[in-house]
Design an enzyme around this catalytic site. Structure first.
Site, short mmCIF file in Angstrom:
data_model
loop_
_atom_site.label_atom_id
_atom_site.label_comp_id
_atom_site.label_asym_id
_atom_site.label_seq_id
_atom_site.Cartn_x
_atom_site.Cartn_y
_atom_site.Cartn_z
N ASP A 190 43.25 51.41 44.10
CA ASP A 190 43.49 52.53 43.21
C ASP A 190 44.84 53.17 43.53
OD1 ASP A 190 42.21 54.42 41.20
OD2 ASP A 190 42.60 55.84 42.82
N GLU A 194 44.32 37.67 57.57
CA GLU A 194 43.34 37.33 58.61
C GLU A 194 42.04 36.81 58.01
OE1 GLU A 194 42.60 40.24 61.67
OE2 GLU A 194 44.55 41.21 61.29
#
Length: 549
Positions: free
Chosen positions: A202, A262
């Site tokens: 957002d 990751e």
């Protein structure tokens, strides 16, 4: 085993607004178990994943975009166990799961802010944006809230103002503070470790502010206003130079990308409300070290002629480099496209061709719940308005409730959404368009959406091929999508000419001579077009997909 690391590139993501999808416990509000119950339907559309609007703990003053606990589920939506069940079911159906992350601001009920506002010396004192008043007691500068009025609210305890780009109950996190930045990254790691496949971010360009707190300049007379708010909102009268899209944001997006890397196969899509959204989209997604994707409001606004869409594509390509866009025609913040673009058009044929157009663009696509049904914007009477944005700017702007009303599953009571009166009323015009009524109708908007998504999957050029605009006349939009190329034997260099007639009148155009003589009209997803002697004829609201191989 298929490598799904880059599933998002050319993927189609179905946005679910949890409050309005399905109420499983009879309280009039949609919830996580309700979503889980309808995941088979979502999978049957042929989309690649879902994006869930916020379901986190919140006082709900901005309906979940004001978070008081980033790591838990608000009880109105269920429990963390309910979310894990949803995640497991979605993955079993082959659906990726993306969730909203609202890290630019918190609720004023968040423990961080509760501590920060106590005094100027506590451990969280600098985790939010605080500033002294001007000598006359007025706010530090002229920055405005998108939701109306000043972006600053005075707090008597600290004798300072705090910044809020939205409601005064949504204080802005100070991203210049490294501890605050890291805390938000840690919150995101929590969900990645739980198994989510990505984030919708957002207000991704709102994270940093100008440390000097300089005034924004006015928009010069005659120049275009920002697309990030309605033109009737004073917010659009400023050029937003100092309160958003600051250069420091790029380094944070690199830190965020390092976290995502990751977890291979995860992705990000950022929401960009900016004076120059396409330039920002390109900047934020270029180089492979920041966002994976981003979207702006260029196709979420009112203009929608073929010429306008062509200009948006041209502008993005001019700026893009290796950037990757995510396109959408509707979402939880804007008037539904069937009304915003389709007002006065055929209510069935227009949504079909508009969706086929956006699903043919180069980029990924977000499809908003109910868009596949051709739902028009709902009428919500003022006494039922829930959106604080609408209450402030009524009647020129009626807020966002009209696109957030309950999903109609059946033509029965409350559209099959709930057994009680829901939080927002079901529009009577939505009932004949319910899922049950369109489910087995190949000629419905739902049938056409499924057919177009299946067609897209069969043609690699539409997934991640290049795009070249083609001149096909003022009222038509045309471009070539091309997969592979020299040296790409796996996909064979498929070339497709896509032409769209978004008008209610028949149109025809000669194919450019440079396309060669091997052009062949494909059996598109339910569209009617004819190609004779290189002359393409498109009836009203029709599309053509032409093989150039």
């Amino acid at each position: 085993m298929q490598d799904t690391t880059f599933w998002w590139r050319g993927g189609v993501i179905y946005q679910i607004y949890p409050r309005s999808f399905l109420d499983s416990n009879g309280d009039g509000i949609g919830d996580l178990p309700g979503i889980t119950d309808k995941l088979d339907y979502v999978a049957s559309l042929g989309v690649d994943g879902i994006w869930l609007s916020p379901f986190f703990t919140s006082p709900m003053l901005d309906f979940g975009y004001d978070i008081s606990d980033y790591r838990d589920v608000d009880p109105m939506f269920g429990t963390l166990e309910d979310f894990k069940t949803l995640l497991e079911r979605a993955h079993a159906l082959g659906l990726k799961v993306m969730i909203d992350q609202v890290i630019s601001h918190t609720s004023d009920q968040h423990p961080w802010f509760q501590e920060s506002r106590q005094d100027r010396t506590n451990d969280k004192a600098d985790w939010f944006v605080w500033a002294d008043p001007k000598p006359d007691g007025t706010p530090p500068n002229n920055w405005l809230s998108i939701f109306g009025g000043s972006a600053w609210t005075f707090d008597s305890r600290r004798q300072q103002y705090y910044l809020h780009n939205f409601l005064e109950s949504q204080p802005d996190v100070n991203f210049h503070n490294p501890q605050a930045r890291q805390a938000q990254l840690d919150n995101m790691r929590f969900w990645l470790e739980l198994g989510v496949d990505g984030f919708r971010l957002d207000t991704v360009n709102f994270y940093f502010h100008d440390l000097e707190l300089r005034d924004n300049p006015p928009v010069p007379a005659g120049e275009a206003k920002t697309l990030g708010a309605p033109a009737t909102n004073p917010y659009t009268w400023q050029r937003h130079v100092y309160d958003l899209s600051r250069p420091e944001n790029l380094d944070f997006l690199k830190d965020l990308r390092a976290l995502m890397d990751e977890f291979p196969g995860t992705t990000t899509v950022g929401e960009i409300g900016d004076d120059n959204p396409l330039a920002r989209m390109a900047e934020y997604t270029a180089g492979g070290d920041k966002l994976h994707m981003a979207y702006g409001f260029d196709l979420l606004n009112a203009p929608h002629s073929a010429g306008y869409i062509r200009e948006v594509i041209e502008r993005f390509q001019r700026l893009a480099g290796d950037a990757w866009p995510c396109w959408a025609l509707s979402n939880h913040d804007v008037v539904r496209s069937a009304t915003r673009w389709g007002e006065g058009e055929d209510p069935v044929a227009y949504p079909k061709v508009a969706l086929s157009m956006v699903l043919s663009l180069r980029g990924s696509v977000c499809l908003y719940q109910g868009e596949e049904l051709g739902l028009p914007e709902a009428e919500v009477p003022f006494e039922r308005i829930q959106d604080p944005y609408g209450k402030v700017l009524w009647p020129e702007f009626k807020g966002r409730d009209g696109c957030r009303t309950p999903m109609p599953w059946t033509q029965g009571e409350q559209g099959g959404f709930s057994s009680v009166e829901p939080w927002l009323p079901v529009d009577e015009r939505h009932l004949p368009l319910a899922v049950a009524n369109q489910q087995d109708d190949a000629d419905s908007v739902l049938g056409a959406t499924r057919a177009m998504l299946a067609f897209r999957r069969r043609h690699p050029a539409l997934i991640d091929g290049g795009l070249s605009l083609v001149e096909v006349g003022e009222d038509l939009l045309g471009f070539i999508r091309e997969a592979g190329g020299e040296g790409d034997t796996e996909r064979g260099g498929e070339r497709l000419l896509c032409v769209f007639n978004l008008t209610g009148e028949p149109r025809e155009t000669p194919l450019p001579a440079t396309l060669g003589e091997g052009a062949r009209l494909l059996d598109g997803p339910g569209f009617q077009a004819s190609l004779e002697s290189s002359q393409l004829v498109l009836p009203a609201y029709q599309a053509a997909f032409i093989s150039l191989d």
